[in-house]
Design an enzyme around this catalytic site. Structure first.
Site, PDB file in Angstrom:
ATOM      1  N   LYS A 141      -3.614  -0.415   6.782  1.00 40.19           N
ATOM      2  CA  LYS A 141      -2.636  -1.507   6.676  1.00 40.19           C
ATOM      3  C   LYS A 141      -2.102  -1.901   8.051  1.00 40.19           C
ATOM      4  O   LYS A 141      -1.887  -3.087   8.329  1.00 40.19           O
ATOM      5  CB  LYS A 141      -1.490  -1.106   5.754  1.00 40.19           C
ATOM      6  N   TYR A 179      -4.593   5.291   4.524  1.00 40.87           N
ATOM      7  CA  TYR A 179      -4.045   4.074   3.934  1.00 40.87           C
ATOM      8  C   TYR A 179      -3.162   3.322   4.911  1.00 40.87           C
ATOM      9  O   TYR A 179      -3.362   2.132   5.176  1.00 40.87           O
ATOM     10  CB  TYR A 179      -3.243   4.399   2.674  1.00 40.87           C
ATOM     11  N   THR A 212       3.339  -2.812   4.295  1.00 35.96           N
ATOM     12  CA  THR A 212       4.122  -1.655   3.859  1.00 35.96           C
ATOM     13  C   THR A 212       4.938  -1.058   5.003  1.00 35.96           C
ATOM     14  O   THR A 212       4.583  -1.224   6.182  1.00 35.96           O
ATOM     15  CB  THR A 212       3.167  -0.555   3.316  1.00 35.96           C
ATOM     16  N   ASP A 213       5.999  -0.350   4.662  1.00 40.66           N
ATOM     17  CA  ASP A 213       6.769   0.348   5.690  1.00 40.66           C
ATOM     18  C   ASP A 213       6.044   1.583   6.215  1.00 40.66           C
ATOM     19  O   ASP A 213       6.414   2.145   7.255  1.00 40.66           O
ATOM     20  CB  ASP A 213       8.161   0.734   5.177  1.00 40.66           C
ATOM     21  N   GLU A 214       4.986   2.012   5.538  1.00 42.47           N
ATOM     22  CA  GLU A 214       4.272   3.215   5.960  1.00 42.47           C
ATOM     23  C   GLU A 214       3.568   3.044   7.303  1.00 42.47           C
ATOM     24  O   GLU A 214       3.210   4.024   7.953  1.00 42.47           O
ATOM     25  CB  GLU A 214       3.284   3.655   4.881  1.00 42.47           C
TER      26      GLU A 214
END
Length: 359
Positions: A163, A159, A133-135
């Site tokens: 990741k 989260y 993810t870009d998060e």
């Protein structure tokens, strides 16, 4: 080609499977634990296809995963299985650490053990594609920058931290053991079969049911939106054509504030399902769906802006999204209006459109 897909009953995973079965000649083994967000109905139309196989298994179960490798002899792994909702990670981070970190480690070890036994030609062809993810990159507040593949990691939530950890572990298995890995980091996905806890389906279904549309803070948070079927196409291109050891950012070129997204959804619903024709509003004086919008306390540690630079995948692999936000969001609303049976069965389960992440 036999592709082992983890999390194939989830939102993005099921889109990848539909893409592979409908548009390629590859075969798939779908490995999914079937947690609350897993739904085999998302791929029901392909369940009888001879190129599709399903195994219910937890990626943390080392023996089960090893047995799956031995039985199906995959030529590639596409690892999508993950706990993925920020709000849930705030309420209960333990599941995120277990699945996203320990699960990824367990899968990598099973893949490495299997890969090491392959003949040289098959070892060279094998791929472990980790979908992230870009998060993991953190927050772009106060800048006009974009996330590139070289942006340092600065995760904000349990989260995104889990990741980020899994991304680093995957790259370490490439650097240390030579396992042929590829990593992709994507922006916010939306589209058909999206689990209703996420913003877009949550707003659509709350609106249809005449419930309030809760917006965190003032709704000024910015996200880049990617239609899930475009993402599925990109992921297949990466696993079949991408360069080992590389990272590819996948984005939709659609930066929108959360309030813009919600207003757009309301406008499309006003057109396609006017309140005057919606029985849920029989005793209501409202005339437009945006009158349901309410602003609520912001999420702890809420990142202000994400934005992906997807120029690398365009230049090296020739991928660009087919859908604009305007076309994709309309298709999404139309899908939910036309597939009431699917989302009603989902809502009859554990999830009932409650707000989480603020306990």
């Amino acid at each position: 080609m036999m592709i082992l897909i983890t999390g194939g009953a989830g939102f993005i995973g099921s889109a990848v499977i539909r893409h592979i079965i409908e548009r390629t000649t590859a075969s798939v083994v779908n490995v999914d634990k079937l947690t609350y967000a897993g739904n085999v109905e998302s791929i029901a139309t392909h369940s009888d296809n001879e190129r599709y196989h399903f195994v219910q298994a937890d990626i943390c179960d080392a023996q089960k995963i090893s047995d799956i490798f031995d039985k199906y002899q995959p030529t590639a792994v596409m690892h999508l299985a993950a706990e993925s909702h920020v709000d849930r990670s705030i309420d209960g981070p333990a599941d995120f650490m277990q699945t996203n970190i320990i699960g990824t480690f367990t899968l990598l070890e099973a893949a490495r053990s299997y890969w090491s036994t392959l003949p040289e030609s098959q070892k060279i062809a094998f791929r472990f594609h980790h979908i992230s993810t870009d998060e993991v990159y953190g927050d772009l507040e106060g800048t006009e920058d974009l996330f590139t593949e070289e942006t340092p990691y600065e995760p904000s939530s349990p989260y995104s931290a889990s990741k980020a950890s899994s991304d680093h572990i995957v790259r370490a298995w490439y650097r240390t053991y030579g396992l042929p890995v590829i990593v992709t980091n994507c922006s916010n996905n939306y589209g058909p079969y999206h689990f209703p806890e996420k913003l877009i389906p949550h707003v659509i279904l709350n609106a249809l049911d005449a419930k309030s549309l809760p917006i965190y803070g003032d709704g000024s948070q910015i996200r880049d939106w990617l239609y899930v079927e475009d993402h599925a196409c990109a992921l297949y291109k990466v696993v079949t054509e991408g360069e080992v050891g590389q990272t590819y950012n996948i984005g939709g070129h659609n930066e929108k504030t959360n309030i813009e997204v919600v207003e757009t959804l309301c406008s499309i619903l006003d057109e396609l399902k006017p309140i005057s024709e919606n029985p849920a509003f029989a005793s209501s004086s409202l005339s437009k769906y945006n009158e349901l919008i309410t602003f609520v306390k912001d999420r702890p540690g809420h990142d202000v802006r994400y934005a992906i630079d997807a120029s690398k995948i365009e230049k090296t692999l020739g991928w660009v999204p087919e859908e604009s936000f305007e076309t994709g969001i309309r298709k999404t609303v139309e899908w939910y209006l036309n597939n009431e049976n699917w989302w009603k069965r989902v809502l009859n389960g554990e999830y009932q459109l409650e707000r989480i992440g603020d306990k």
